[in-house]
Design an enzyme around this catalytic site. Sequence first.
Site, PDB file in Angstrom:
ATOM      1  N   ARG A 153      -8.713 -27.660 -12.547  1.00  0.00           N
ATOM      2  CA  ARG A 153      -8.373 -26.259 -12.251  1.00  0.00           C
ATOM      3  C   ARG A 153      -8.515 -25.882 -10.778  1.00  0.00           C
ATOM      4  NH1 ARG A 153     -12.180 -23.837 -16.673  1.00  0.00           N
ATOM      5  NH2 ARG A 153     -12.982 -25.956 -16.543  1.00  0.00           N
ATOM      6  N   GLN A 206     -18.781 -43.705 -14.442  1.00  0.00           N
ATOM      7  CA  GLN A 206     -18.217 -43.438 -15.763  1.00  0.00           C
ATOM      8  C   GLN A 206     -16.706 -43.586 -15.607  1.00  0.00           C
ATOM      9  OE1 GLN A 206     -18.090 -39.393 -17.051  1.00  0.00           O
ATOM     10  NE2 GLN A 206     -18.275 -39.908 -19.212  1.00  0.00           N
ATOM     11  N   THR A 257     -19.864 -35.347 -21.734  1.00  0.00           N
ATOM     12  CA  THR A 257     -21.112 -35.275 -20.963  1.00  0.00           C
ATOM     13  C   THR A 257     -22.182 -36.243 -21.492  1.00  0.00           C
ATOM     14  OG1 THR A 257     -21.673 -33.356 -22.318  1.00  0.00           O
ATOM     15  CG2 THR A 257     -20.827 -32.909 -20.119  1.00  0.00           C
ATOM     16  N   ASN A 282     -15.216 -23.804 -11.280  1.00  0.00           N
ATOM     17  CA  ASN A 282     -14.105 -24.533 -11.891  1.00  0.00           C
ATOM     18  C   ASN A 282     -12.777 -24.270 -11.209  1.00  0.00           C
ATOM     19  OD1 ASN A 282     -15.431 -25.894 -14.135  1.00  0.00           O
ATOM     20  ND2 ASN A 282     -15.883 -23.809 -14.823  1.00  0.00           N
ATOM     21  N   LYS A 287     -15.767 -26.463  29.616  1.00  0.00           N
ATOM     22  CA  LYS A 287     -15.797 -27.676  28.807  1.00  0.00           C
ATOM     23  C   LYS A 287     -16.713 -28.700  29.443  1.00  0.00           C
ATOM     24  CE  LYS A 287     -13.895 -31.474  29.114  1.00  0.00           C
ATOM     25  NZ  LYS A 287     -13.003 -32.593  29.403  1.00  0.00           N
ATOM     26  N   TYR A 300     -11.174 -21.858  34.573  1.00  0.00           N
ATOM     27  CA  TYR A 300     -11.374 -23.056  33.758  1.00  0.00           C
ATOM     28  C   TYR A 300     -12.370 -23.959  34.477  1.00  0.00           C
ATOM     29  CZ  TYR A 300     -10.935 -27.586  31.655  1.00  0.00           C
ATOM     30  OH  TYR A 300     -11.242 -28.788  31.062  1.00  0.00           O
ATOM     31  N   SER A 320     -11.692 -16.439  45.090  1.00  0.00           N
ATOM     32  CA  SER A 320     -10.778 -16.252  43.965  1.00  0.00           C
ATOM     33  C   SER A 320      -9.568 -17.166  44.063  1.00  0.00           C
ATOM     34  CB  SER A 320     -10.285 -14.803  43.939  1.00  0.00           C
ATOM     35  OG  SER A 320     -11.364 -13.967  43.657  1.00  0.00           O
ATOM     36  N   ALA A 364     -10.638 -17.684  49.556  1.00  0.00           N
ATOM     37  CA  ALA A 364      -9.771 -17.372  48.412  1.00  0.00           C
ATOM     38  C   ALA A 364      -8.453 -18.123  48.526  1.00  0.00           C
ATOM     39  CB  ALA A 364      -9.520 -15.875  48.351  1.00  0.00           C
TER      40      ALA A 364
HETATM   41  C1  UD1 Z   1     -20.460 -28.346 -20.790  1.00  0.00           C
HETATM   42  C2  UD1 Z   1     -21.327 -28.127 -22.014  1.00  0.00           C
HETATM   43  C3  UD1 Z   1     -21.287 -26.657 -22.406  1.00  0.00           C
HETATM   44  C4  UD1 Z   1     -21.748 -25.795 -21.244  1.00  0.00           C
HETATM   45  C5  UD1 Z   1     -20.909 -26.109 -20.013  1.00  0.00           C
HETATM   46  C6  UD1 Z   1     -21.470 -25.395 -18.808  1.00  0.00           C
HETATM   47  C7  UD1 Z   1     -21.136 -30.210 -23.239  1.00  0.00           C
HETATM   48  C8  UD1 Z   1     -20.551 -30.905 -24.387  1.00  0.00           C
HETATM   49  N1  UD1 Z   1     -20.835 -28.944 -23.080  1.00  0.00           N
HETATM   50  O1  UD1 Z   1     -19.140 -27.993 -21.114  1.00  0.00           O
HETATM   51  O2  UD1 Z   1     -22.125 -26.428 -23.508  1.00  0.00           O
HETATM   52  O3  UD1 Z   1     -21.659 -24.421 -21.575  1.00  0.00           O
HETATM   53  O4  UD1 Z   1     -20.923 -27.513 -19.724  1.00  0.00           O
HETATM   54  O5  UD1 Z   1     -20.589 -25.520 -17.736  1.00  0.00           O
HETATM   55  O6  UD1 Z   1     -21.885 -30.806 -22.475  1.00  0.00           O
HETATM   56  N2  UD1 Z   1     -18.521 -34.568 -16.808  1.00  0.00           N
HETATM   57  C9  UD1 Z   1     -18.631 -35.901 -16.581  1.00  0.00           C
HETATM   58  N3  UD1 Z   1     -18.083 -36.771 -17.466  1.00  0.00           N
HETATM   59  C10 UD1 Z   1     -17.425 -36.348 -18.575  1.00  0.00           C
HETATM   60  C11 UD1 Z   1     -17.318 -34.961 -18.800  1.00  0.00           C
HETATM   61  C12 UD1 Z   1     -17.887 -34.094 -17.907  1.00  0.00           C
HETATM   62  O7  UD1 Z   1     -19.223 -36.336 -15.585  1.00  0.00           O
HETATM   63  O8  UD1 Z   1     -16.952 -37.199 -19.332  1.00  0.00           O
HETATM   64  C13 UD1 Z   1     -19.133 -33.641 -15.842  1.00  0.00           C
HETATM   65  C14 UD1 Z   1     -18.124 -32.784 -15.139  1.00  0.00           C
HETATM   66  O9  UD1 Z   1     -17.706 -33.385 -13.920  1.00  0.00           O
HETATM   67  C15 UD1 Z   1     -18.912 -31.520 -14.872  1.00  0.00           C
HETATM   68  C16 UD1 Z   1     -19.913 -31.476 -16.026  1.00  0.00           C
HETATM   69  O10 UD1 Z   1     -19.961 -32.771 -16.547  1.00  0.00           O
HETATM   70  O11 UD1 Z   1     -19.650 -31.574 -13.678  1.00  0.00           O
HETATM   71  C17 UD1 Z   1     -19.535 -30.481 -17.090  1.00  0.00           C
HETATM   72  O12 UD1 Z   1     -18.275 -30.811 -17.582  1.00  0.00           O
HETATM   73  P1  UD1 Z   1     -17.266 -29.677 -18.032  1.00  0.00           P
HETATM   74  O13 UD1 Z   1     -16.057 -30.341 -18.624  1.00  0.00           O
HETATM   75  O14 UD1 Z   1     -17.072 -28.691 -16.970  1.00  0.00           O
HETATM   76  O15 UD1 Z   1     -18.106 -28.943 -19.141  1.00  0.00           O
HETATM   77  P2  UD1 Z   1     -17.891 -28.898 -20.675  1.00  0.00           P
HETATM   78  O16 UD1 Z   1     -18.044 -30.239 -21.244  1.00  0.00           O
HETATM   79  O17 UD1 Z   1     -16.679 -28.140 -20.942  1.00  0.00           O
HETATM   80 CA    CA Z   2     -15.300 -27.387 -19.216  1.00  0.00          CA
END
Ligand code: UD1
Ligand code: CA
Length: 457
Positions: free
Chosen positions: A15, A72, A78, A225, A348, A363, A402, A420
Amino acid sequence: MNTTAIVLAAGQGTRMKSDLPKVLHKANGKSLIDHVLGNIAAAGISEQIVILGHKSEQIVQSLPQNCLIAYQYEQKGTGHAVMQAAPLLEKAQGDVLVICGDTPLISPRTLQNLHALHQEKKAAVTVLSAIAPNPFGYGRIIRDNERVIAIVEQKDATVTEALIKEINAGTYFFDRQFLLENLPKLKNDNAQGEYYLTDLLALAVEAHLPTAALIADFDEIMGVNNRLQLAMAQKYLTQRKLEQLMLDGVTIINPDNCYVEEDVQVLNDTILWPGTVLKGKTVIGSGCEIGPEVEVNDSTIGNECHIKNTVINESKIGNLCNIGPFAYLRPGTVLADKVKIGDFVEVKKSTIAEGSKVPHLSYIGDATLGKRVNIGCGTITCNYDGKNKFPTTIGDDAFIGSNSNLVAPITISEGAFIAAGATVTENVPPFSLAINRAPFVVKEGWVLKKRQKEQNQ
Ligand code: UD1
Ligand code: CA
């Protein structure tokens, strides 16, 4: 704190609509991930693991040396992200903080409070929550009376659960043993087909282990985001910085029209007028008046300086200097005390000693000026022949008339006087006059005679 932090930053950040990875976008002069790592460090957590995936090469370059990195390769949620750090976790001790790389506002104090609660409750998981005016999109905190029993994601929430306003900030402390034992139990049988870190709460409850939640201010837990949220984070961070400066004794005429980055220092009794932009590692002394419309980057300004409508980059300014309006100080400029740089002057990579004045339209480049030098209006150091740069040296008490051109390399010695309009091409010895002028002639009535001649043609 005997603790490890895991920073989640593998996601794509779609986004933001940007070629730059989301966590490298800057708010108040520092990238989002720098803010997060800085806050973690300030909370006393020195062991940091960053989870990277999308555009990891770019992010790696910006990370501090002591950061550990886990990759990853596919973003499967997450929970899956934290699983990638498991081998690194087994080597250390203490609780584990998990935080997102895009939440720059969560303060060190809040992290410490979260950990204190986690320890007090002897919890398996302690989550940071907030009451959201509009909770849409966030995971909801499900409580049974006071007890936190689960987190339900937006896409999996029932209509009743979706009404809950307490949301998950995405920041947690885990008991390390609990985390390592339960990560492998996560499943992806949910609406998004992801391994949810948040399912660990329900697993803790199933195992009859204590859980807890700390409710923070919603403004603080806000994640970035999109660019709207980036602007909101920016505003919050600037406001926090300006408030701190004001409490430390700096007068800010209009805090809505002042931008001061995180690492900038301003000493007391300095006044910042509207349109002041202070960036990088800038230090401003006490009793200065800065602005209106002044930008200072990575520079040091002494005490009691007055600076107006000016840009200063990578320079060092002494005490009691007067600069502007409309001056441009470029990298490598060093001004001693009581130097005046006036309107439409560019300096400068030059050193100017105490009490010297460059009051207007000049300058000064690659030059060394002694004490009490006076540079007349319109003087130029001709430091560049199209290929190379050459130095100009001007001794103490020299007077440059000047509209002079000082053709470098050149030395104008102590007490010399340049008439000058001179174009100076040879060194000038001490206390000498340098003058080069064609004889000045006045021909009376010349215009009338010329007109008459034209009429007769
Ligand atoms: C997650 C939480 C949600 C919370 C929200 C807050 C979970 C399942 N949900 O939502 O409850 O309200 O954050 O912002 O955890 N990321 C990774 N690898 C992945 C997925 C995400 O590193 O596979 C990282 C993203 O880069 C980001 C963070 O995890 O920094 C959160 O990911 P995002 O997709 O924004 O959050 P949600 O999973 O939607
Ligand atoms: Ca999200």
